[in-house]
Design an enzyme around this catalytic site. Structure first.
Site, mmCIF file in Angstrom:
data_model
loop_
_atom_site.group_PDB
_atom_site.id
_atom_site.type_symbol
_atom_site.label_atom_id
_atom_site.label_comp_id
_atom_site.label_asym_id
_atom_site.label_seq_id
_atom_site.Cartn_x
_atom_site.Cartn_y
_atom_site.Cartn_z
ATOM 1 N N LYS A 107 0.821 -1.220 0.000
ATOM 2 C CA LYS A 107 0.000 0.000 0.000
ATOM 3 C C LYS A 107 0.850 1.263 0.000
ATOM 4 O O LYS A 107 1.823 1.362 0.723
ATOM 5 C CB LYS A 107 -0.901 -0.012 1.241
ATOM 6 C CG LYS A 107 -1.954 1.067 1.248
ATOM 7 C CD LYS A 107 -3.270 0.523 1.754
ATOM 8 C CE LYS A 107 -4.384 1.538 1.699
ATOM 9 N NZ LYS A 107 -4.698 2.061 0.391
ATOM 10 N N GLY A 154 6.252 0.607 5.982
ATOM 11 C CA GLY A 154 7.183 -0.295 5.294
ATOM 12 C C GLY A 154 7.309 0.014 3.815
ATOM 13 O O GLY A 154 8.394 -0.023 3.240
ATOM 14 N N CYS A 155 6.180 0.333 3.193
ATOM 15 C CA CYS A 155 6.178 0.616 1.756
ATOM 16 C C CYS A 155 6.889 1.932 1.448
ATOM 17 O O CYS A 155 7.578 2.047 0.435
ATOM 18 C CB CYS A 155 4.746 0.637 1.232
ATOM 19 S SG CYS A 155 3.922 -0.977 1.439
ATOM 20 N N THR A 156 6.740 2.906 2.333
ATOM 21 C CA THR A 156 7.440 4.180 2.159
ATOM 22 C C THR A 156 8.940 3.972 2.293
ATOM 23 O O THR A 156 9.724 4.456 1.469
ATOM 24 C CB THR A 156 6.932 5.213 3.185
ATOM 25 O OG1 THR A 156 5.547 5.445 2.949
ATOM 26 C CG2 THR A 156 7.705 6.524 3.077
ATOM 27 N N ALA A 169 10.209 2.198 -0.875
ATOM 28 C CA ALA A 169 10.228 3.095 -2.036
ATOM 29 C C ALA A 169 11.380 4.095 -1.922
ATOM 30 O O ALA A 169 12.087 4.359 -2.904
ATOM 31 C CB ALA A 169 8.892 3.822 -2.160
#
Length: 162
Positions: A48, A53-55, A58
């Protein structure tokens, strides 16, 4: 496909032909794997936009883009978020690569990363954080499942240099 069968998709292996796809990016432009023939592609699937974690993942790819490009590769991120969400995520963190919208999870299923997950005792279907390094011929050179973000970009860089 019945819910229980989604998990039964054949697992991709190193050396296999990477499934082609055509997905819209953050601007609505269709992006397909075959258009990158001759280049290595780091295709990473994440759950998401704008979550911790995704930030981190990325931003790690963003901060290591120079050595990734030096290895002859480019980065594509894939989640089930829509175009507007991707645009905000890119703008907020200055992400210099395309984020693709897999809203129906068809590409995630083809890559075997759409899995049943559990959070706080609730079961749901979503993307399991995974990265595929695809060689210039469109074959899977390396794959990482159930990715732990710290140190992951180093693993990807090592795989690109092999």
């Amino acid at each position: 496909m019945a819910k229980g069968k989604q998990d039964m998709a054949q697992e991709l292996e190193v050396g296999a032909k990477a499934p082609d796809f055509s997905l819209p990016d953050q601007d609505g432009t269709s992006v397909s794997l075959k258009s990158f023939k001759g280049k290595q592609v780091v295709l990473y699937f994440y759950p998401k936009d704008d979550t911790s974690g995704c930030t981190k993942e990325a931003c790690d790819f963003r901060d290591n883009l120079a050595p990734i490009k030096k290895a002859g590769a480019m980065v594509l991120g894939v989640s089930m978020d829509g175009k507007a969400s991707h645009q905000k995520f890119i703008a907020k963190y200055g992400l210099p690569f395309a984020l693709l919208s897999d809203e129906d999870a068809s590409t995630s299923k083809a890559y075997g990363v759409y899995k049943e997950k559990s959070m706080y005792g609730r079961k749901y279907w979503g993307i399991e954080r995974s990265t595929f390094v695809i060689d210039a011929e469109g074959r899977i050179k390396a794959l990482f499942r159930k990715v732990k973000v710290p140190g992951h970009v180093d693993e990807v860089l090592a795989a690109l240099k092999v």
